[in-house]
Design a protein around this motif. Structure first.
Motif, PDB file in Angstrom:
ATOM      1  N   MET A   1       0.846  -1.183   0.000  1.00 53.96           N
ATOM      2  CA  MET A   1       0.000   0.000   0.000  1.00 53.96           C
ATOM      3  C   MET A   1       0.890   1.244   0.000  1.00 53.96           C
ATOM      4  O   MET A   1       1.802   1.363   0.794  1.00 53.96           O
ATOM      5  CB  MET A   1      -0.900  -0.033   1.233  1.00 53.96           C
ATOM      6  N   GLN A   2       0.601   2.147  -0.902  1.00 57.24           N
ATOM      7  CA  GLN A   2       1.380   3.366  -1.041  1.00 57.24           C
ATOM      8  C   GLN A   2       0.627   4.545  -0.434  1.00 57.24           C
ATOM      9  O   GLN A   2      -0.601   4.618  -0.528  1.00 57.24           O
ATOM     10  CB  GLN A   2       1.666   3.628  -2.517  1.00 57.24           C
ATOM     11  N   LEU A   3       1.364   5.466   0.168  1.00 54.32           N
ATOM     12  CA  LEU A   3       0.769   6.659   0.758  1.00 54.32           C
ATOM     13  C   LEU A   3       0.329   7.591  -0.364  1.00 54.32           C
ATOM     14  O   LEU A   3       1.108   7.928  -1.242  1.00 54.32           O
ATOM     15  CB  LEU A   3       1.790   7.346   1.662  1.00 54.32           C
ATOM     16  N   GLU A   4      -0.930   8.005  -0.323  1.00 56.67           N
ATOM     17  CA  GLU A   4      -1.495   8.879  -1.351  1.00 56.67           C
ATOM     18  C   GLU A   4      -1.774  10.256  -0.755  1.00 56.67           C
ATOM     19  O   GLU A   4      -2.326  10.363   0.326  1.00 56.67           O
ATOM     20  CB  GLU A   4      -2.795   8.289  -1.894  1.00 56.67           C
ATOM     21  N   LEU A  59       2.351   5.070   5.801  1.00 60.93           N
ATOM     22  CA  LEU A  59       3.107   6.216   6.308  1.00 60.93           C
ATOM     23  C   LEU A  59       4.486   5.774   6.773  1.00 60.93           C
ATOM     24  O   LEU A  59       5.485   6.439   6.504  1.00 60.93           O
ATOM     25  CB  LEU A  59       2.355   6.914   7.442  1.00 60.93           C
ATOM     26  N   ALA A  60       4.572   4.651   7.463  1.00 59.58           N
ATOM     27  CA  ALA A  60       5.868   4.141   7.913  1.00 59.58           C
ATOM     28  C   ALA A  60       6.811   3.939   6.735  1.00 59.58           C
ATOM     29  O   ALA A  60       7.995   4.304   6.788  1.00 59.58           O
ATOM     30  CB  ALA A  60       5.682   2.827   8.675  1.00 59.58           C
ATOM     31  N   GLU A  61       6.303   3.386   5.649  1.00 53.84           N
ATOM     32  CA  GLU A  61       7.119   3.141   4.457  1.00 53.84           C
ATOM     33  C   GLU A  61       7.549   4.454   3.800  1.00 53.84           C
ATOM     34  O   GLU A  61       8.676   4.586   3.337  1.00 53.84           O
ATOM     35  CB  GLU A  61       6.316   2.278   3.481  1.00 53.84           C
ATOM     36  N   ALA A  62       6.660   5.450   3.782  1.00 50.68           N
ATOM     37  CA  ALA A  62       7.001   6.755   3.209  1.00 50.68           C
ATOM     38  C   ALA A  62       8.039   7.482   4.063  1.00 50.68           C
ATOM     39  O   ALA A  62       8.868   8.232   3.536  1.00 50.68           O
ATOM     40  CB  ALA A  62       5.741   7.606   3.066  1.00 50.68           C
ATOM     41  N   LEU A  63       8.016   7.261   5.390  1.00 46.37           N
ATOM     42  CA  LEU A  63       8.975   7.909   6.292  1.00 46.37           C
ATOM     43  C   LEU A  63      10.339   7.207   6.320  1.00 46.37           C
ATOM     44  O   LEU A  63      11.346   7.821   6.654  1.00 46.37           O
ATOM     45  CB  LEU A  63       8.401   7.959   7.711  1.00 46.37           C
ATOM     46  N   ARG A  64      10.367   5.936   5.982  1.00 46.25           N
ATOM     47  CA  ARG A  64      11.594   5.137   6.097  1.00 46.25           C
ATOM     48  C   ARG A  64      12.821   5.762   5.420  1.00 46.25           C
ATOM     49  O   ARG A  64      13.891   5.814   6.022  1.00 46.25           O
ATOM     50  CB  ARG A  64      11.345   3.717   5.587  1.00 46.25           C
ATOM     51  N   PRO A  65      12.723   6.313   4.201  1.00 40.82           N
ATOM     52  CA  PRO A  65      13.912   6.921   3.588  1.00 40.82           C
ATOM     53  C   PRO A  65      14.460   8.123   4.363  1.00 40.82           C
ATOM     54  O   PRO A  65      15.596   8.539   4.148  1.00 40.82           O
ATOM     55  CB  PRO A  65      13.430   7.351   2.199  1.00 40.82           C
ATOM     56  N   VAL A 139       3.662  13.747  -1.392  1.00 37.88           N
ATOM     57  CA  VAL A 139       4.425  12.530  -1.166  1.00 37.88           C
ATOM     58  C   VAL A 139       5.414  12.385  -2.309  1.00 37.88           C
ATOM     59  O   VAL A 139       5.018  12.265  -3.469  1.00 37.88           O
ATOM     60  CB  VAL A 139       3.492  11.288  -1.105  1.00 37.88           C
ATOM     61  N   GLY A 140       6.691  12.445  -1.975  1.00 35.59           N
ATOM     62  CA  GLY A 140       7.733  12.292  -2.982  1.00 35.59           C
ATOM     63  C   GLY A 140       8.921  11.554  -2.404  1.00 35.59           C
ATOM     64  O   GLY A 140       9.023  11.355  -1.196  1.00 35.59           O
ATOM     65  N   SER A 141       9.836  11.176  -3.265  1.00 33.79           N
ATOM     66  CA  SER A 141      11.013  10.447  -2.804  1.00 33.79           C
ATOM     67  C   SER A 141      11.995  11.349  -2.064  1.00 33.79           C
ATOM     68  O   SER A 141      12.802  10.869  -1.276  1.00 33.79           O
ATOM     69  CB  SER A 141      11.721   9.769  -3.982  1.00 33.79           C
ATOM     70  N   ASP A 142      11.926  12.663  -2.292  1.00 37.24           N
ATOM     71  CA  ASP A 142      12.839  13.583  -1.618  1.00 37.24           C
ATOM     72  C   ASP A 142      12.132  14.564  -0.685  1.00 37.24           C
ATOM     73  O   ASP A 142      12.768  15.407  -0.068  1.00 37.24           O
ATOM     74  CB  ASP A 142      13.671  14.346  -2.643  1.00 37.24           C
ATOM     75  N   GLU A 143      10.803  14.446  -0.562  1.00 33.68           N
ATOM     76  CA  GLU A 143      10.055  15.357   0.295  1.00 33.68           C
ATOM     77  C   GLU A 143       8.710  14.744   0.661  1.00 33.68           C
ATOM     78  O   GLU A 143       8.064  14.099  -0.147  1.00 33.68           O
ATOM     79  CB  GLU A 143       9.830  16.684  -0.429  1.00 33.68           C
ATOM     80  N   LEU A 144       8.329  14.980   1.911  1.00 30.61           N
ATOM     81  CA  LEU A 144       7.036  14.535   2.411  1.00 30.61           C
ATOM     82  C   LEU A 144       6.453  15.701   3.209  1.00 30.61           C
ATOM     83  O   LEU A 144       7.116  16.234   4.097  1.00 30.61           O
ATOM     84  CB  LEU A 144       7.217  13.304   3.298  1.00 30.61           C
ATOM     85  N   ILE A 145       5.233  16.115   2.857  1.00 27.58           N
ATOM     86  CA  ILE A 145       4.564  17.192   3.582  1.00 27.58           C
ATOM     87  C   ILE A 145       3.241  16.648   4.096  1.00 27.58           C
ATOM     88  O   ILE A 145       2.424  16.149   3.322  1.00 27.58           O
ATOM     89  CB  ILE A 145       4.334  18.428   2.698  1.00 27.58           C
ATOM     90  N   LEU A 146       3.066  16.744   5.417  1.00 25.49           N
ATOM     91  CA  LEU A 146       1.853  16.273   6.068  1.00 25.49           C
ATOM     92  C   LEU A 146       1.157  17.455   6.724  1.00 25.49           C
ATOM     93  O   LEU A 146       1.802  18.274   7.387  1.00 25.49           O
ATOM     94  CB  LEU A 146       2.185  15.231   7.130  1.00 25.49           C
ATOM     95  N   ALA A 147      -0.144  17.546   6.551  1.00 25.59           N
ATOM     96  CA  ALA A 147      -0.919  18.536   7.290  1.00 25.59           C
ATOM     97  C   ALA A 147      -1.240  17.942   8.655  1.00 25.59           C
ATOM     98  O   ALA A 147      -1.561  16.758   8.763  1.00 25.59           O
ATOM     99  CB  ALA A 147      -2.207  18.862   6.546  1.00 25.59           C
ATOM    100  N   VAL A 148      -1.125  18.737   9.690  1.00 26.97           N
ATOM    101  CA  VAL A 148      -1.529  18.302  11.026  1.00 26.97           C
ATOM    102  C   VAL A 148      -2.991  18.705  11.180  1.00 26.97           C
ATOM    103  O   VAL A 148      -3.322  19.888  11.239  1.00 26.97           O
ATOM    104  CB  VAL A 148      -0.641  18.933  12.122  1.00 26.97           C
ATOM    105  N   ALA A 149      -3.864  17.697  11.190  1.00 24.83           N
ATOM    106  CA  ALA A 149      -5.302  17.950  11.288  1.00 24.83           C
ATOM    107  C   ALA A 149      -5.697  18.301  12.718  1.00 24.83           C
ATOM    108  O   ALA A 149      -6.580  19.116  12.950  1.00 24.83           O
ATOM    109  CB  ALA A 149      -6.091  16.739  10.799  1.00 24.83           C
ATOM    110  N   ASP A 150      -5.055  17.664  13.696  1.00 20.69           N
ATOM    111  CA  ASP A 150      -5.265  17.978  15.111  1.00 20.69           C
ATOM    112  C   ASP A 150      -4.109  17.415  15.910  1.00 20.69           C
ATOM    113  O   ASP A 150      -3.363  16.582  15.416  1.00 20.69           O
ATOM    114  CB  ASP A 150      -6.607  17.446  15.622  1.00 20.69           C
ATOM    115  N   TYR A 151      -3.945  17.926  17.112  1.00 19.82           N
ATOM    116  CA  TYR A 151      -2.907  17.398  18.000  1.00 19.82           C
ATOM    117  C   TYR A 151      -3.347  17.531  19.444  1.00 19.82           C
ATOM    118  O   TYR A 151      -4.189  18.352  19.782  1.00 19.82           O
ATOM    119  CB  TYR A 151      -1.549  18.072  17.771  1.00 19.82           C
ATOM    120  N   ASP A 152      -2.771  16.694  20.263  1.00 22.55           N
ATOM    121  CA  ASP A 152      -3.009  16.720  21.700  1.00 22.55           C
ATOM    122  C   ASP A 152      -1.630  16.732  22.351  1.00 22.55           C
ATOM    123  O   ASP A 152      -0.889  15.766  22.267  1.00 22.55           O
ATOM    124  CB  ASP A 152      -3.793  15.465  22.109  1.00 22.55           C
TER     125      ASP A 152
END
Length: 160
Positions: A1-4, A59-65, A139-152
């Motif tokens: 499964m790939q991160l979309e 997500l784990a696989e996308a973060l691994r590099p 989602v890219g091989s040299d960059e990953l940008i995640l929006a933080v929807a909420d945090y605690d």
């Protein structure tokens, strides 16, 4: 499964967000004087994430590099919108690239108890933890940008 990446313009449904639990390591407080009339308070938390500990496999696989960059994440708790939000519904952003990993939480210091939380974090014996919901935006091989929807962000200490 790939991160979309999420492509919607509205706040995504809960099913599109992924839980992430950074391990908080240290904090520092700074004031950046940009010019004589303008100073910017900054509060930085250093954290780390091991992709092997991320429950969502895509997500784990996308973060691994980026494993080495994730060993020293700078989380900035901001007063004003100094960093552009990645989406109008996001309360923060998490940027990872080949140079480093950074999180920005928008308007944290302006929140009703934002400054109090930072003062409590500094008390002897305080323990801090964090959990957040993130949504992939790029989602890219040299960059990953995640929006933080909420945090605690929790601060715990014994009474007495």
């Amino acid at each position: 499964m790939q991160l979309e990446p999420y492509t919607g313009s509205e706040s995504p449904p809960q099913s599109k967000s992924i839980a992430l639990r950074p391990k908080l390591v240290a904090w520092s407080s700074r004031v950046w004087r940009e010019s004589p009339p303008r100073s910017i308070p900054l509060f930085k938390i250093e954290a780390r994430i091991d992709p092997r500990d991320v429950e969502d496999r895509a997500l784990a696989e996308a973060l691994r590099p980026f494993s080495s960059q994730l060993q020293k994440i700078s989380i900035y708790l901001l007063h004003t919108e100094e960093i552009k939000p990645v989406a109008s519904w996001a309360v923060g952003r998490f940027d990872v690239d080949t140079k480093g990993a950074y999180m920005f939480f928008h308007d944290f210091l302006s929140a009703p108890n934002g400054m109090l939380m930072l003062q409590l974090m500094q008390t002897a014996g305080a323990a801090t933890d964090m959990i957040m919901s993130v949504v992939p935006m790029k989602v890219g091989s040299d960059e990953l940008i995640l929006a933080v929807a909420d945090y605690d962000l929790g601060i715990h200490n014994r009474i007495g």
